[in-house]
Design a protein around this motif. Sequence first.
Motif, PDB file in Angstrom:
ATOM      1  N   MET A 153      97.562   1.355 -72.038  1.00 57.93           N
ATOM      2  CA  MET A 153      98.342   0.555 -71.380  1.00 57.93           C
ATOM      3  C   MET A 153      97.587   0.011 -69.889  1.00 57.93           C
ATOM      4  O   MET A 153      97.407   1.077 -69.363  1.00 57.93           O
ATOM      5  CB  MET A 153      99.616   0.805 -71.267  1.00 57.93           C
ATOM      6  N   LYS A 154      97.644  -1.330 -69.699  1.00 60.07           N
ATOM      7  CA  LYS A 154      96.683  -1.442 -68.503  1.00 60.07           C
ATOM      8  C   LYS A 154      97.666  -2.125 -67.651  1.00 60.07           C
ATOM      9  O   LYS A 154      98.587  -2.643 -68.082  1.00 60.07           O
ATOM     10  CB  LYS A 154      95.576  -2.425 -68.901  1.00 60.07           C
ATOM     11  N   HIS A 155      97.859  -1.748 -66.425  1.00 57.93           N
ATOM     12  CA  HIS A 155      98.799  -2.017 -65.269  1.00 57.93           C
ATOM     13  C   HIS A 155      97.901  -3.177 -64.205  1.00 57.93           C
ATOM     14  O   HIS A 155      98.726  -3.490 -63.438  1.00 57.93           O
ATOM     15  CB  HIS A 155      99.183  -0.840 -64.519  1.00 57.93           C
ATOM     16  N   GLY A 156      96.815  -3.204 -64.452  1.00 58.14           N
ATOM     17  CA  GLY A 156      95.782  -4.017 -63.481  1.00 58.14           C
ATOM     18  C   GLY A 156      96.015  -5.487 -63.909  1.00 58.14           C
ATOM     19  O   GLY A 156      96.581  -5.912 -64.740  1.00 58.14           O
ATOM     20  N   SER A 157      95.262  -6.251 -62.776  1.00 59.26           N
ATOM     21  CA  SER A 157      95.346  -7.662 -63.084  1.00 59.26           C
ATOM     22  C   SER A 157      93.985  -7.978 -63.215  1.00 59.26           C
ATOM     23  O   SER A 157      93.225  -7.856 -62.531  1.00 59.26           O
ATOM     24  CB  SER A 157      96.073  -8.389 -61.759  1.00 59.26           C
ATOM     25  N   ASP A 158      93.470  -8.935 -64.233  1.00 54.81           N
ATOM     26  CA  ASP A 158      92.296  -9.587 -64.248  1.00 54.81           C
ATOM     27  C   ASP A 158      91.857 -10.261 -63.042  1.00 54.81           C
ATOM     28  O   ASP A 158      90.699 -10.535 -63.029  1.00 54.81           O
ATOM     29  CB  ASP A 158      92.133 -10.285 -65.401  1.00 54.81           C
ATOM     30  N   ASP A 159      92.861 -10.904 -62.063  1.00 52.80           N
ATOM     31  CA  ASP A 159      92.288 -11.588 -60.929  1.00 52.80           C
ATOM     32  C   ASP A 159      92.216 -10.886 -59.735  1.00 52.80           C
ATOM     33  O   ASP A 159      91.873 -11.090 -58.834  1.00 52.80           O
ATOM     34  CB  ASP A 159      93.089 -12.771 -60.556  1.00 52.80           C
ATOM     35  N   MET A 160      92.423  -9.274 -60.226  1.00 58.45           N
ATOM     36  CA  MET A 160      92.188  -8.510 -58.892  1.00 58.45           C
ATOM     37  C   MET A 160      90.723  -8.473 -58.513  1.00 58.45           C
ATOM     38  O   MET A 160      89.599  -8.345 -59.467  1.00 58.45           O
ATOM     39  CB  MET A 160      92.564  -6.778 -59.256  1.00 58.45           C
ATOM     40  N   PRO A 161      90.362  -8.243 -57.234  1.00 62.24           N
ATOM     41  CA  PRO A 161      88.941  -8.397 -56.820  1.00 62.24           C
ATOM     42  C   PRO A 161      88.012  -7.099 -57.189  1.00 62.24           C
ATOM     43  O   PRO A 161      88.848  -6.013 -57.155  1.00 62.24           O
ATOM     44  CB  PRO A 161      88.946  -8.607 -55.413  1.00 62.24           C
ATOM     45  N   ILE A 162      87.117  -7.168 -57.471  1.00 60.04           N
ATOM     46  CA  ILE A 162      85.950  -6.001 -57.924  1.00 60.04           C
ATOM     47  C   ILE A 162      85.313  -5.516 -56.480  1.00 60.04           C
ATOM     48  O   ILE A 162      84.212  -6.230 -56.336  1.00 60.04           O
ATOM     49  CB  ILE A 162      85.170  -6.446 -59.079  1.00 60.04           C
ATOM     50  N   ALA A 163      85.954  -4.807 -55.703  1.00 57.96           N
ATOM     51  CA  ALA A 163      85.405  -4.497 -54.646  1.00 57.96           C
ATOM     52  C   ALA A 163      85.941  -2.967 -54.161  1.00 57.96           C
ATOM     53  O   ALA A 163      87.223  -2.563 -54.143  1.00 57.96           O
ATOM     54  CB  ALA A 163      85.788  -5.396 -53.446  1.00 57.96           C
ATOM     55  N   CYS A 164      84.857  -2.301 -53.745  1.00 54.86           N
ATOM     56  CA  CYS A 164      85.260  -1.074 -53.397  1.00 54.86           C
ATOM     57  C   CYS A 164      85.386  -1.070 -51.668  1.00 54.86           C
ATOM     58  O   CYS A 164      84.665  -1.764 -51.044  1.00 54.86           O
ATOM     59  CB  CYS A 164      83.910   0.099 -53.490  1.00 54.86           C
ATOM     60  N   CYS A 165      86.296  -0.257 -51.326  1.00 58.18           N
ATOM     61  CA  CYS A 165      86.864  -0.364 -49.858  1.00 58.18           C
ATOM     62  C   CYS A 165      85.990   0.678 -48.892  1.00 58.18           C
ATOM     63  O   CYS A 165      86.332   0.829 -47.976  1.00 58.18           O
ATOM     64  CB  CYS A 165      88.321  -0.342 -49.591  1.00 58.18           C
ATOM     65  N   LEU A 166      85.091   1.480 -49.555  1.00 51.24           N
ATOM     66  CA  LEU A 166      84.204   2.394 -48.759  1.00 51.24           C
ATOM     67  C   LEU A 166      83.404   1.599 -47.930  1.00 51.24           C
ATOM     68  O   LEU A 166      82.825   0.473 -48.291  1.00 51.24           O
ATOM     69  CB  LEU A 166      83.660   3.338 -49.913  1.00 51.24           C
ATOM     70  N   THR A 167      82.788   2.221 -46.889  1.00 50.14           N
ATOM     71  CA  THR A 167      82.112   1.792 -46.182  1.00 50.14           C
ATOM     72  C   THR A 167      80.640   2.076 -46.891  1.00 50.14           C
ATOM     73  O   THR A 167      80.442   2.795 -47.768  1.00 50.14           O
ATOM     74  CB  THR A 167      81.823   2.460 -44.670  1.00 50.14           C
ATOM     75  N   PRO A 182      90.974   0.128 -56.464  1.00 50.90           N
ATOM     76  CA  PRO A 182      92.250   0.159 -57.366  1.00 50.90           C
ATOM     77  C   PRO A 182      92.154  -0.551 -58.447  1.00 50.90           C
ATOM     78  O   PRO A 182      93.159  -0.700 -59.357  1.00 50.90           O
ATOM     79  CB  PRO A 182      93.028  -0.557 -56.218  1.00 50.90           C
ATOM     80  N   PHE A 183      91.254  -1.610 -58.723  1.00 56.72           N
ATOM     81  CA  PHE A 183      91.103  -2.309 -59.849  1.00 56.72           C
ATOM     82  C   PHE A 183      90.429  -1.548 -61.310  1.00 56.72           C
ATOM     83  O   PHE A 183      90.852  -2.046 -62.203  1.00 56.72           O
ATOM     84  CB  PHE A 183      89.973  -3.318 -59.870  1.00 56.72           C
ATOM     85  N   LEU A 184      90.173  -0.170 -61.062  1.00 51.95           N
ATOM     86  CA  LEU A 184      89.835   0.575 -62.025  1.00 51.95           C
ATOM     87  C   LEU A 184      90.816   1.159 -62.982  1.00 51.95           C
ATOM     88  O   LEU A 184      91.901   1.586 -62.282  1.00 51.95           O
ATOM     89  CB  LEU A 184      88.662   1.556 -61.674  1.00 51.95           C
ATOM     90  N   THR A 185      90.694   1.359 -64.347  1.00 50.15           N
ATOM     91  CA  THR A 185      91.652   1.830 -65.118  1.00 50.15           C
ATOM     92  C   THR A 185      90.982   3.168 -65.646  1.00 50.15           C
ATOM     93  O   THR A 185      89.782   3.108 -66.341  1.00 50.15           O
ATOM     94  CB  THR A 185      92.102   1.088 -66.286  1.00 50.15           C
ATOM     95  N   PHE A 186      91.225   4.392 -65.544  1.00 54.95           N
ATOM     96  CA  PHE A 186      90.796   5.527 -66.102  1.00 54.95           C
ATOM     97  C   PHE A 186      91.570   6.151 -67.200  1.00 54.95           C
ATOM     98  O   PHE A 186      92.936   6.138 -67.262  1.00 54.95           O
ATOM     99  CB  PHE A 186      90.798   6.625 -65.074  1.00 54.95           C
ATOM    100  N   GLU A 187      90.997   6.453 -68.346  1.00 54.68           N
ATOM    101  CA  GLU A 187      91.444   7.071 -69.810  1.00 54.68           C
ATOM    102  C   GLU A 187      90.786   8.449 -69.654  1.00 54.68           C
ATOM    103  O   GLU A 187      89.644   8.445 -69.836  1.00 54.68           O
ATOM    104  CB  GLU A 187      91.555   6.474 -70.784  1.00 54.68           C
ATOM    105  N   VAL A 193      86.565   4.209 -68.323  1.00 55.97           N
ATOM    106  CA  VAL A 193      86.726   3.530 -67.281  1.00 55.97           C
ATOM    107  C   VAL A 193      86.465   1.973 -67.444  1.00 55.97           C
ATOM    108  O   VAL A 193      85.653   1.625 -67.948  1.00 55.97           O
ATOM    109  CB  VAL A 193      85.602   3.808 -66.135  1.00 55.97           C
ATOM    110  N   THR A 194      87.461   1.256 -67.111  1.00 53.09           N
ATOM    111  CA  THR A 194      87.581   0.031 -67.487  1.00 53.09           C
ATOM    112  C   THR A 194      88.158  -0.963 -66.252  1.00 53.09           C
ATOM    113  O   THR A 194      88.708  -0.229 -65.497  1.00 53.09           O
ATOM    114  CB  THR A 194      88.385  -0.317 -68.613  1.00 53.09           C
ATOM    115  N   GLY A 195      88.088  -1.927 -66.260  1.00 52.31           N
ATOM    116  CA  GLY A 195      88.798  -3.172 -65.502  1.00 52.31           C
ATOM    117  C   GLY A 195      88.457  -4.385 -65.872  1.00 52.31           C
ATOM    118  O   GLY A 195      88.184  -4.912 -66.943  1.00 52.31           O
TER     119      GLY A 195
END
Length: 112
Positions: free
Chosen positions: A1-15, A70-75, A89-91
């Motif tokens: 089951m996926k809880h994410g959104s396909d329009d969520m930006p693919i971006a890591c917030c790490l420096t 936060p855009f990643l889904t892990f199983e 790992v999907t998204g």
Amino acid sequence: MKHGSDDMPIACCLTSAELRERAATLFAQFRSAVIGTEELRDGYAFRLPGDGKWIATIAKMIVAERECCPFLTFELVAQPNMGPVIVRVTGPVCTKEFLKTILCKADASIQQ
């Protein structure tokens, strides 16, 4: 089951420095344990040894990545009889390219 959104930006917030550190430590540990990689429609499935050491490393990676990506889904699937562990790992769209740069071995053959 996926809880994410396909329009969520693919971006890591790490420096950049934090990402380099994670690549040199946690991602390097993960990649070193991968014994097989399968390309999925929206990500990758990684096969790793099923012993407790690697399951703990995988769990640590999932916890860390959920905070910055936060855009990643892990199983996580643990095979019976102490068999291998499969980490999917999907998204959303373009996740595969992102994952390829951080989790896939440069010289790995990826099953399609």
